[in-house]
Design a protein around this motif. Structure first.
Motif, mmCIF file in Angstrom:
data_model
loop_
_atom_site.group_PDB
_atom_site.id
_atom_site.type_symbol
_atom_site.label_atom_id
_atom_site.label_comp_id
_atom_site.label_asym_id
_atom_site.label_seq_id
_atom_site.Cartn_x
_atom_site.Cartn_y
_atom_site.Cartn_z
ATOM 1 N N HIS A 156 0.893 -1.099 -0.026
ATOM 2 C CA HIS A 156 -0.055 0.036 0.011
ATOM 3 C C HIS A 156 0.752 1.366 -0.018
ATOM 4 C CE1 HIS A 156 -3.936 -1.896 1.644
ATOM 5 N NE2 HIS A 156 -3.280 -2.668 1.075
ATOM 6 N N GLN A 157 0.743 1.964 -1.107
ATOM 7 C CA GLN A 157 1.408 3.260 -0.942
ATOM 8 C C GLN A 157 0.314 4.292 -1.362
ATOM 9 O OE1 GLN A 157 4.844 3.388 -3.853
ATOM 10 N NE2 GLN A 157 3.770 4.770 -5.124
ATOM 11 N N PHE A 158 0.306 5.485 -0.391
ATOM 12 C CA PHE A 158 -0.494 6.512 -0.848
ATOM 13 C C PHE A 158 -0.192 7.915 -0.402
ATOM 14 C CE2 PHE A 158 -2.474 7.226 3.208
ATOM 15 C CZ PHE A 158 -2.538 6.181 3.556
ATOM 16 N N TYR A 159 -0.541 8.725 -1.114
ATOM 17 C CA TYR A 159 -0.227 10.207 -0.872
ATOM 18 C C TYR A 159 -1.267 10.895 -0.213
ATOM 19 C CZ TYR A 159 3.995 9.115 -3.428
ATOM 20 O OH TYR A 159 5.192 8.579 -4.102
ATOM 21 N N ILE A 160 -1.009 11.843 0.496
ATOM 22 C CA ILE A 160 -2.071 12.852 1.092
ATOM 23 C C ILE A 160 -2.012 14.136 0.245
ATOM 24 C CG2 ILE A 160 -2.172 12.240 3.661
ATOM 25 C CD1 ILE A 160 -0.258 14.592 4.021
ATOM 26 N N PHE A 181 -1.611 21.034 -2.445
ATOM 27 C CA PHE A 181 -0.999 21.049 -3.628
ATOM 28 C C PHE A 181 -2.068 21.853 -4.429
ATOM 29 C CE2 PHE A 181 1.535 17.343 -2.817
ATOM 30 C CZ PHE A 181 2.889 17.674 -3.247
ATOM 31 N N PRO A 190 6.240 15.650 -2.094
ATOM 32 C CA PRO A 190 5.022 14.992 -1.665
ATOM 33 C C PRO A 190 5.116 14.315 -0.441
ATOM 34 C CG PRO A 190 6.094 13.730 -3.190
ATOM 35 C CD PRO A 190 7.063 15.186 -3.329
ATOM 36 N N ASP A 208 -0.772 6.640 -6.011
ATOM 37 C CA ASP A 208 -1.402 5.706 -4.930
ATOM 38 C C ASP A 208 -1.511 4.346 -5.480
ATOM 39 O OD1 ASP A 208 -1.625 7.924 -3.326
ATOM 40 O OD2 ASP A 208 -3.846 7.993 -3.549
ATOM 41 N N TYR A 209 -0.930 3.233 -4.461
ATOM 42 C CA TYR A 209 -0.780 1.919 -5.068
ATOM 43 C C TYR A 209 -1.287 1.013 -3.970
ATOM 44 C CZ TYR A 209 0.384 -2.306 -7.555
ATOM 45 O OH TYR A 209 0.211 -3.669 -7.846
#
Lengths: 456, 456
Positions: free
Chosen positions: A183-187, A239, A283, B181-182
C-alpha cells in the motif's frame, strides 16, 4: 561454528548506518551500498537544512549503540509546542511532564556522525552505487555505478533494504514476490522548506527551546531550531485549491500571503522569496507492505518497510527502534536468522502500521486542533489527571514520544480509549470553568473502568 | 486535421483485444503487443479450461462492438445458483427475475474469438513481446522479444496498459510517478482448478444451466459448465490451517477430503487426483491505484487498473465496461484525448473501487451465506418485494449483474442501505413463518423512506 555473516545493507541513510553499527558490533562483516555520493565530501543537502525531532525511542537505540554521548552534542531540546495563532497571540503547550523534551537535530549532521561511526566500527562504505536487481534465490544483488555505469554484483549471506520511502530493494522484493501486500498513498498536501535566519549576532529570533507551530486550519507552518541560531521552517500546504502551492505563483502573492497569514514571523523570514521559489514542494507518502522478510536472508527496515508522514516526528525514531529490536533479537537468537527475521517482522509490523496511522491523524491535530479551545482544555485536564495517576493515564503523545516501553500499537489502542473517555468528560456541564475537582476526577475514573474494563 | 492516432495496447487478453477493436473502428491505427505466444497457435492454457461468467455489462460492450452475435454461440446460460449442501441436499436460487441469466464462457475461446475479430478489424497483433521500459516523457515504449531477446522500441501517440493484474506497464507507470497511490493485497485463500468430465455420451453430469456451489463455511467449491459437457470446478481454499492447500498433501488425503466434504460430486470428479497435483494453487489479488492516466497519452484499463477477486464474476465485465465507457467518451470528445482520458478515469475509478470491494464481500456470501436460512429468507423477501416495486427495489446482485445503467458505486450504496433495511425486517416477530403480508411490506416501505430519505 562460524556465526559471522556477510551482510549487505542497501542505503547509508540514518537507519542503514545505525543498523550497520549494531551488526558490526555483533562481529558480522557489514558492507553498505549507497546510491548517493558521500555526503561528508559532497554535501548533497547544500543550501537546505532539514531537521528532525529525536525522541526517546530513537535515543534508546542510539544509547544501546553507544552513540548517544556524541549525538547529544548536536541536539537542541524542545520542551513543548509554541503555538502562534492567526491573531498574532501565542501560547506554549508543554510536550510532557517537567523535564521531558524532544530534540531538534540536523538530519545531515546526524547522518555524518553515524557514517563516521560506521568507519570506526569497520563497516565498509560504498557510495554512488545504486541497487539495481536482486536475485533472491541466489541472494545476488547488483549495483550500478553512478559514474562508470559499471555493474557490481555481490552475494552476501543477508541483505537489509534500508533505502528509504522510495526503496529500490523493496521494488525488487515486490516484483519477485508471488504474494506481496503493498500500500502506497499520498495525502493531498506537500511540504516546502523555508528558513528563518539567525539574528545579527547569531541569536535565535524565536524562542529557542520549542517547536513552533502556526496552525491555520487546513494547513500550517512549523519551525525547528538549528545549532547556528537559525530555524528551519516547513510549510505543509495543499497542492491544489485556495490557498495552495498551485495558487501562490508570484513573489508578490507569496509575500502578501505570508505577511497576512504568518504576520508575527514574516519580518524574520528574510529569505522567503528565494527559499519559496528554489525549494521544491515535496509529496508526503505513506507506505505499508507485507511481508518484509524472506526466510533468513532478506529484510526491509526503516522507511523502506514503513514510510509515514512526518506529523508525529516518529519516522526516524521508529526506524532506530527497528534497529534496537533487531539487535535485541540477535542477542537472544544468535545465529538463527530465520527466527530473528521472523520475530523482527512479527513484532515490528503491527507497530509500524500503528504509528503510520497515528502520524496521519496527528496532522489534523497540529494544523487545526492545537488552536482549538476544547483541545487545549482536554490536554490540560489530561495532564492534571495524569499527574495524580501517573502509571494509569499517560497522554497518547507521551506514550509515543517518551515511553518506549509502551509499543506503538498499545499507545494507539490506549490513546483511542482515552480520547473516548475525554470526549464524555468534555461534555460535563460547566467543564470549561470548573474542572480541577473530584467531579471530573470521578468521571474520568468511571470512564476508565468502563472502557479499559479495569480498576484504576 | 488528422484525428487518427497511433495507439499501442500492451496485452492481447480479453480487455486489450476488445479495446483494440473499438479503437480501430474509430479509425485509429492500433497495434497490440502481447507477452505470451499467440494462443491460437500455441495453446498456452492447454490442459486447463478456465471459464468466466459473462453478464449484462460485458454483453453491452460486446454488442456495441458488434461482436455479441458471435459470442452468444459459445455462451451457456446459467439461471441461478445450484447450491449443494454438506448433508447432500441441494437447492436452486435464481439469480434474478424470470428470463435473467449470466453466461458461462471459456476464457480461451472468447479470447480467440476476439483475436480473430482484431485481425478482421485491421489491428496489428504482435506476440512474444514483453513490455520492458516506458519513457513517458517521449512516450517511448520498449519490448523484449521472448525468443531473440532483441529490444523493439515504439513511439506511439497513445499507450494503453491492458496487461492484467500483474501489469508490466503499470509497474513502469508506478516507478516513473512522483505521486502514485498503489494498493495491492492478497486474501489468505487461493484457488485451484479441477475438472468434472462429461458423461460417456458427452452429457452434462450436473444441471447444465446453473452455477454450482458447494458452500462449506470458510471455503467452497464451484463449477461452471463448458460447451463439451464438462464442468470446470474451482476450489477456493485457505493456503494455511486446517483444512488448507498446505494440509492436503497426499492423494489419500485429497480423496478422503473430497469424498466426505463434496460427497455428491466426488464420484464425478474422476480426474481429481491428477488435477489437484498438476494445477497450481493460485493467489487472489486486489489492486487499486491512482491515477490511471497521464495527460493525453497513457492509460491503464481493465485488470491492470483494477484487479479484483473473482467472487462477483465482474472482472471481465468491468474491463469490458471500461472499453464501453471509453468508446462513448471518444464518441463525445473526438480528438480531445486529454478530456477523454481524464473523464474515463473520473468515471471509472470510483466504480472500479466499488466493485472490487463488493467482490471481496461476495466471497463470504458465496462460501457461507448461501447455505444460511436467514440469508435465503432475506433473498426471498427481497425478491417478493422487488416484484411489487420493481423500479424502487432491485437486489444488489441484480443491480451489478443485470442493470448496467446503475453504476457499480450506486449499486454498492443502494445495496448497503437495502441490507440495513432488511436487517431490521428480519428481526420482526415470526418473520420466518409469516412474511408475505402487508406488515412486512409496510416495514420495508418505512425502512426505505427512513434510510433512502425518499418516498417509495
Amino acid at each position: 561454528m562460524n556465526m559471522q555473516k556477510d551482510i549487505t545493507i542497501v542505503g547509508a541513510g540514518l537507519v542503514g548506518s545505525l543498523l550497520s553499527i549494531f551488526l558490526s558490533k555483533r562481529a558480522h562483516k557489514v558492507t553498505i551500498y549507497e546510491r548517493r555520493a558521500d555526503m561528508r565530501i559532497n554535501n548533497a543537502a547544500a543550501g537546505r537544512s532539514i531537521n528532525l525531532a529525536l525522541s526517546d525511542r530513537g535515543i534508546r537505540a542510539l544509547e544501546k549503540a553507544g552513540l548517544m554521548g556524541e549525538v547529544e552534542k548536536i541536539c537542541i531540546p524542545m520542551h513543548g509546542r509554541y503555538v502562534h495563532l492567526a491573531d498574532g497571540s501565542s501560547n506554549f503547550q508543554p510536550y510532557g511532564k517537567e523535564g521531558q523534551y524532544i530534540n531538534s537535530i540536523s538530519r545531515a549532521d546526524l547522518n555524518i556522525l553515524l557514517l563516521n561511526a560506521c568507519e570506526q566500527n569497520e563497516v565498509a562504505l560504498n557510495f554512488s552505487l545504486k541497487c539495481d536487481q536482486i536475485d533472491f534465490d541466489k541472494n545476488e544483488i547488483s549495483f550500478v555505478d553512478g559514474y562508470s555505469e559499471n555493474i557490481r554484483i555481490e552475494k552476501p549471506d543477508i541483505i537489509f533494504g534500508a533505502d528509504g520511502s522510495y526503496s529500490a530493494s523493496r521494488l525488487q522484493h515486490q516484483v519477485h514476490s508471488s504474494m506481496f501486500d503493498y500500500h502506497q498513498f499520498y495525502i493531498d498536501y506537500g511540504y516546502k522548506e523555508l528558513s528563518i535566519p539567525p539574528g545579527k549576532n547569531g541569536e535565535f529570533l524565536l524562542e529557542k527551546n520549542a517547536l513552533h507551530i502556526w496552525p491555520r486550519g487546513n494547513y500550517m507552518l512549523i519551525a525547528l531550531p538549528n545549532m547556528n541560531g537559525s530555524f528551519t521552517a516547513t510549510l505543509f500546504f495543499p497542492f491544489h485549491g485556495e490557498p495552495s502551492f498551485e495558487s501562490l505563483k508570484t513573489p508578490d502573492q507569496v509575500n502578501e500571503f505570508f505577511k497576512t497569514t504568518f504576520k508575527d514571523v514574516f519580518p524574520q523570514m528574510t529569505t522567503l522569496e528565494e527559499d519559496y521559489f528554489t525549494n521544491p514542494a515535496s509529496p508526503l507518502v505513506t507506505v505499508k507492505c507485507y511481508p518484509w522478510v524472506r526466510d533468513n536472508h532478506f529484510s526491509l527496515i526503516g522507511d523502506a518497510a514503513h514510510a509515514m508522514v512526518p506529523f508525529f516526528g516518529q519516522g526516524m525514531n521508529c526506524g532506530f527502534e527497528d534497529c534496537f529490536v533487531l539487535d535485541s533479537l540477535i542477542e537472544k537468537y544468535g545465529d538463527d536468522w530465520h527466527t530473528i527475521l521472523e520475530k523482527f517482522q512479527d513484532s515490528r509490523k503491527p507497530n509500524a502500521d500503528a504509528i503510520a496511522d497515528m502520524a496521519l491523524n496527528n496532522f489534523v491535530e497540529m494544523r487545526n486542533k492545537v488552536a482549538d479551545e476544547g483541545f487545549i482544555l482536554q490536554k490540560k485536564i489530561e495532564s492534571w489527571f495524569a499527574g495524580m495517576y501517573p502509571t494509569k493515564w499517560i497522554p497518547a503523545y507521551s506514550m509515543v514520544t517518551f515511553n518506549p516501553d509502551i509499543s506503538y500499537s498499545e499507545a494507539l489502542r490506549r490513546g483511542q480509549i482515552q480520547d473516548r473517555i475525554m470526549e464524555e468528560v468534555l461534555e460535563l456541564e460547566n467543564i470549561k470553568d470548573d474542572w480541577k475537582n473530584s467531579r471530573v476526577e470521578n468521571a474520568i475514573i468511571s470512564g476508565y473502568q468502563k472502557y479499559f474494563n479495569e480498576k484504576i
